[in-house]
Design an enzyme around this catalytic site. Structure first.
Site, short mmCIF file in Angstrom:
data_model
loop_
_atom_site.label_atom_id
_atom_site.label_comp_id
_atom_site.label_asym_id
_atom_site.label_seq_id
_atom_site.Cartn_x
_atom_site.Cartn_y
_atom_site.Cartn_z
CG ASP A 1 -7.26 3.16 -0.82
OD1 ASP A 1 -7.67 2.00 -0.79
OD2 ASP A 1 -7.36 3.91 0.18
CE LYS B 1 -4.48 0.86 0.35
NZ LYS B 1 -5.63 -0.01 0.05
N1 GLU Z 1 -7.33 0.01 -2.76
C1 GLU Z 1 -8.07 -1.17 -3.02
C2 GLU Z 1 -8.11 -2.06 -1.80
O1 GLU Z 1 -8.12 -1.57 -0.67
C3 GLU Z 1 -7.67 -1.88 -4.30
C4 GLU Z 1 -6.23 -2.18 -4.48
C5 GLU Z 1 -5.87 -2.69 -5.89
O2 GLU Z 1 -6.74 -2.76 -6.74
O3 GLU Z 1 -4.70 -3.01 -6.07
O4 GLU Z 1 -8.21 -3.26 -1.88
#
Ligand code: GLU
Length: 447
Positions: free
Chosen positions: A169, A129
């Site tokens: 996100d 992340k």
């Molecule tokens: N931000 C999204 C999550 O919390 C998606 C992340 C992604 O698609 O890589 O899962």
């Protein structure tokens, strides 16, 4: 053979010493440890105990300054991060968040959650992340674009289609992904599947925008089916008015459920009779122009509650779709008093630890984020596959695969979370996500 049982309190004390001043990371780890440690001890599994300790730190943390120019030609500075938690199961994968609340603790918690969530999808993806403490609110489009470019200039050297594939996100949608993708292409000279959540015209998967919200409702359907019930006619409170909330609302309405609230940081709006598809699209358009919900107050049948959250409104089901720790202990008590049957965590870790405890003690079904919102990253995984093959799947195929992933996640939760008292979805998701990952890490010989 002698087995040294893991003690949850001791494990968490050691964890806090290693990672001080990280409250959100501690909360996420404690949530997993309280389910996984008894499971490991019951099986006297020394290897898994070592792997849990191994997984209590990320593989790598990248931190960098982002320097960008505002509309008054002044240089501005923000802190950027990428927490690459584990690539044991595949390339690092997880979103980027641009929000003033972003710090190392928040990104460690999100990266750890992402790692177990990605494992739960059954797709070959590691977890990561990233993001920055940049606040897009009040910034012009040109400023946000310059910020995205500056951010990617720093991040580009740390990512790649075989290394780390970020996505969106909070604060990062399809537009920001396009600006960052363009910058990556410019800086490196590579046109590759280095980001997901792209527009379909330059390699995005169809259905990625819908995936998190729709996946959440597919899982909710499975949970209700397991109870011999359905979503039809159920009243649902939702928080948030971003991508996750709006797509969850759309799918709930399609399933004949009643969506009775939405919210943003100014307060919540209540639709006592339930919102229709037309009004929802009106709100979505308004939000796409970066409008506030309050500006729509006064429309027929709307009640805007300034500075409040929707959890005091009686409903059958609650869907917190906004952000971490938005649903507090007192909110959980309101849900219990009003006879709420189930809470679906569509945002990442929206319930505080105290709120989760209240809900579980009152036997309200609590379905955790790892399971509920895994549809988004699952379709990101499908976007990676399509980019590799240089082809595009039709909507029907992506939707079908998404539904299958969510059904499989439900099955995995039952495998580890069902006993004679019923289904503990939190325990099921934590143990299933951890066990699959532990199996892989065991092969690498970490234990
Ligand atoms: N931000 C999204 C999550 O919390 C998606 C992340 C992604 O698609 O890589 O899962």
């Amino acid at each position: 053979m002698a087995y040294n049982a893991l003690e949850t309190d001791r494990f968490l004390d050691e964890f806090t010493k290693r990672h001080p001043h990280m409250p959100e990371f501690h909360q996420a780890m404690a949530d997993v440890a309280e389910d996984v440690i008894p499971h490991i001890n019951a099986r006297r599994n020394e290897n898994e105990a070592r792997i849990l300790r191994y997984l209590s730190s990320p593989d790598r943390v990248i931190s960098f300054r982002v320097t960008w120019q505002d509309d008054d030609n002044r240089m501005r500075f923000n802190q950027g991060f990428r927490v690459q938690y584990s690539n044991a199961m595949g390339v690092y994968k997880g979103g980027l968040r641009f929000h003033p609340g972003v710090d190392a603790s928040v990104l460690h918690f999100l990266a750890f959650e992402q790692t177990l969530k990605n494992s739960l999808t059954g797709l070959p993806m590691g977890g990561a992340k990233g993001g920055a403490d940049f606040d897009p609110k009040g910034r012009s489009d040109a400023e946000i674009r310059r910020f995205c470019q500056a951010f990617m200039t720093q991040l580009a050297r740390h990512i790649g289609p075989d290394i780390d594939v970020p996505a969106g996100d909070i604060g990062v949608g399809i537009r920001e992904i396009a600006w960052m993708f363009d910058q990556y292409r410019t800086v490196t000279g590579h046109f590759s599947g280095v980001l997901t959540g792209k527009h379909p015209t330059f390699g995005g998967s169809c259905f990625r925008e819908e995936a998190t919200g729709y996946g959440c409702v597919y899982l909710a359907q499975e949970v209700m089916k397991k109870r011999g019930d359905g979503l039809e006619g159920k009243s649902c409170t939702l928080s948030g008015a971003g991508n996750v909330a709006l797509h969850t609302a759309r799918k709930l309405i399609d399933c004949d459920a009643k969506v009775i609230t939405l919210s943003d940081s100014d307060g919540f709006v209540r639709f006592p009779e339930g919102i229709g598809r037309e009004t929802l699209e009106q709100i979505a358009d308004h939000k796409a122009q970066r409008g506030r919900l309050e500006a729509l107050a006064g429309e027929e049948g709307w009640e805007f509650h300034s500075g409040e959250k929707p959890w005091s409104v009686p409903a059958d089901l609650a869907f917190p779709c906004a952000t971490q720790n938005e649903l507090k202990e007192s909110d959980a008590r309101c849900l219990v008093e009003n006879g709420c049957d189930a809470v679906f965590e569509a945002a990442n870790m929206p319930c505080t630890s105290a709120a989760s405890r209240v809900l579980r003690e009152a036997e309200v079904i609590l379905v955790p984020s790892k399971a509920v919102n895994a549809g988004g990253v699952a379709v990101s995984g499908m976007e990676i596959s399509q980019n590799r093959m240089r082809l595009r799947w039709p909507v029907e195929r992506v939707d079908e695969e998404l539904r299958k992933v969510m059904t499989d996640i439900h099955e995995a939760c039952l495998e580890f979370g069902e006993d004679s008292r019923g289904v503990d979805y939190k325990r099921g998701a934590n143990i299933a996500g951890f066990s699959r990952l532990a199996q892989v890490i065991d092969y690498y010989g970490v234990s």
